[in-house]
Scaffold this active site. Structure first.
Site, short mmCIF file in Angstrom:
data_model
loop_
_atom_site.label_atom_id
_atom_site.label_comp_id
_atom_site.label_asym_id
_atom_site.label_seq_id
_atom_site.Cartn_x
_atom_site.Cartn_y
_atom_site.Cartn_z
N ARG A 110 0.85 -1.08 -0.03
CA ARG A 110 0.13 0.07 -0.06
C ARG A 110 0.84 1.42 0.08
NH1 ARG A 110 -3.04 -3.34 3.40
NH2 ARG A 110 -4.83 -4.02 2.40
N LYS A 132 3.05 11.75 -10.98
CA LYS A 132 2.09 10.92 -11.61
C LYS A 132 2.66 9.78 -11.97
CE LYS A 132 -0.99 14.22 -13.92
NZ LYS A 132 -1.31 14.68 -15.22
N GLU A 174 8.91 18.00 -24.62
CA GLU A 174 8.35 18.47 -23.52
C GLU A 174 8.76 19.85 -23.00
OE1 GLU A 174 6.00 17.29 -21.73
OE2 GLU A 174 5.83 15.36 -22.47
N LYS A 207 7.57 23.27 -13.37
CA LYS A 207 6.75 22.05 -13.33
C LYS A 207 6.48 22.10 -11.94
CE LYS A 207 5.37 17.45 -14.04
NZ LYS A 207 5.20 16.32 -14.54
N GLU A 217 -4.18 17.74 -9.97
CA GLU A 217 -4.93 18.13 -11.26
C GLU A 217 -6.53 18.14 -11.06
OE1 GLU A 217 -3.07 16.30 -14.86
OE2 GLU A 217 -4.97 16.68 -15.78
N ARG A 221 -3.19 22.23 -13.17
CA ARG A 221 -2.10 21.22 -13.51
C ARG A 221 -2.31 20.87 -14.88
NH1 ARG A 221 1.07 16.42 -10.25
NH2 ARG A 221 2.16 15.55 -12.05
N ASN A 225 -0.39 19.35 -19.75
CA ASN A 225 -0.64 18.60 -20.69
C ASN A 225 -0.73 19.49 -22.07
OD1 ASN A 225 -0.66 16.04 -19.46
ND2 ASN A 225 -2.60 16.60 -18.48
N HIS A 228 -0.69 17.61 -25.50
CA HIS A 228 -0.79 16.31 -25.09
C HIS A 228 -1.91 15.61 -25.61
CE1 HIS A 228 2.69 16.91 -23.04
NE2 HIS A 228 2.98 15.64 -22.55
N HIS A 232 -1.35 12.28 -27.39
CA HIS A 232 -1.88 10.77 -26.73
C HIS A 232 -2.53 10.15 -27.85
CE1 HIS A 232 -0.97 12.02 -22.16
NE2 HIS A 232 0.19 11.65 -23.05
N HIS A 244 7.25 10.19 -28.13
CA HIS A 244 6.25 11.10 -27.57
C HIS A 244 6.55 12.65 -27.70
CE1 HIS A 244 3.67 12.19 -24.22
NE2 HIS A 244 4.68 13.01 -23.76
N1 GLY Z 1 2.93 15.26 -17.30
C1 GLY Z 1 1.78 15.95 -17.11
C2 GLY Z 1 1.95 16.23 -15.31
O1 GLY Z 1 2.84 15.71 -14.89
O2 GLY Z 1 0.80 16.63 -14.86
#
Ligand code: GLY
Length: 338
Positions: A110, A132, A174, A207, A217, A221, A225, A228, A232, A244
């Protein structure tokens, strides 16, 4: 060496950027750790010394390793190794490793501590920062995962010296997005004046600030993206030979053109996007053979699209999520870029 803090109260952590920072690994392990599970890939040419008993766990070579079966294999391996809740997982590699190992760390017992040693540009400026973690499903990227903040992140810029050129370019995709999230005004020339360490640290700082303001998010946040949503969808549709970061670059230009179509930005601002993408030598066009209708369907499955087609778009208030974008506008923009 530059240290950028990610400020999250009791879960705050340092991101250390610079040549050779991987050698600080033993110093950043949480107190009381007696075992480290080092998760990496065969091709990652970076050896780390956690300074405690450790075992190496190899995952598959590419994005295909980001699947639930990998997480099961890792957790079973951790159990056989005797990893306890007081120990640590050390992820050494790019985004595939930090995402999969971070997710395994979030669910094993956990939740056990994880430290990321990010060895690609993409992981250093994005994947390893912000907590993430997750894996893909056949239905889409990153559809299963957890927020699990690392105890520390080491961005060793020495490891970028041996990175294959195409991997480096992917990381630049990025980095390009940060030009619209706080690195404004830094054109190709300005950027060239910064050392690699400074460029990485600047991206990390942008970031870190966004993550500190909206860890889970629930709003802001989502700006991370930027570019993205299309990226994606392109990747889920088969990739079209794009890495990517290259897909993100196409996604940035697409987002700018869509924003212009919706009257949010003018032609000059679209040009700014093209300039940034070109300064990194990244692609700007939707690849041949793309089916706009298929991409619209895939973009509807994006995690931001809770009720309607949602994009992160530039506009008078800067970059922000924009819900309820009409599918015909999206299709028309894609056709214009093909
Ligand atoms: N890669 C986008 C984020 O970490 O929110």
């Amino acid at each position: 060496m530059i240290t950028v803090p990610v400020q999250l109260g009791s879960r705050s952590y340092p991101v250390m950027v610079g040549p050779g920072v991987r050698h600080a690994l033993a110093d950043v392990l949480p107190d009381g750790v007696s075992r480290a599970a080092v998760v990496t890939q065969e091709a990652v040419p970076v050896v780390v010394d956690p300074g405690v008993a450790h075992q190496r766990f190899l995952i598959g070579p590419d994005e295909g390793a980001k699947r639930l079966a990998t997480v099961e294999d890792l957790c079973r391996g951790f159990a056989r190794f005797g990893l306890t809740r007081a120990d640590v997982v050390v992820a050494v590699g790019g985004g595939v490793v930090t995402d999969a190992a971070g997710f395994a760390a979030s669910v094993y017992h956990r939740g056990v501590a994880v430290v990321h040693v990010a060895t690609t540009l993409l992981a250093q400026v994005d994947a390893a920062i912000g907590g993430k973690t997750g894996v893909n499903l056949p239905e889409g990227k990153n559809l299963v995962g957890a927020f699990w903040q690392p105890a520390a992140v080491l961005c060793d810029t020495e490891t970028l010296e041996t990175l294959p050129a195409e991997e480096y370019r992917s990381g630049c995709g990025e980095m390009a997005k940060y030009h619209f999230l706080g690195m404004e005004g830094l054109d190709g020339e300005g950027l060239a004046q910064l050392s690699l360490e400074e460029r990485v640290a600047r991206s990390v700082a942008i970031k870190a600030e966004v993550v500190a303001s909206d860890e889970r998010e629930s709003g802001r946040r989502a700006v991370l993206n930027y570019g993205h949503t299309l990226a994606h969808a392109l990747e889920t549709a088969g990739g079209y030979g794009l890495r990517h970061g290259e897909a993100v670059a196409v996604g940035l230009v697409f987002a700018a053109r869509l924003a212009q179509r919706l009257g949010r930005i003018d032609e000059a601002r679209v040009h700014d996007h093209l300039e940034v993408v070109r300064s990194y030598g990244l692609p700007e066009e939707v690849p041949p053979g793309v089916d706009p209708a298929e991409l619209v369907t895939l973009m509807g499955r994006d995690k931001k699209a809770t009720r309607s087609l949602t994009f992160v778009l530039d506009g008078p208030r800067g970059v922000e999520p924009v819900p309820e974008v009409a599918p015909p506008d999206v299709e028309a923009t894609l056709k214009e870029m093909s």
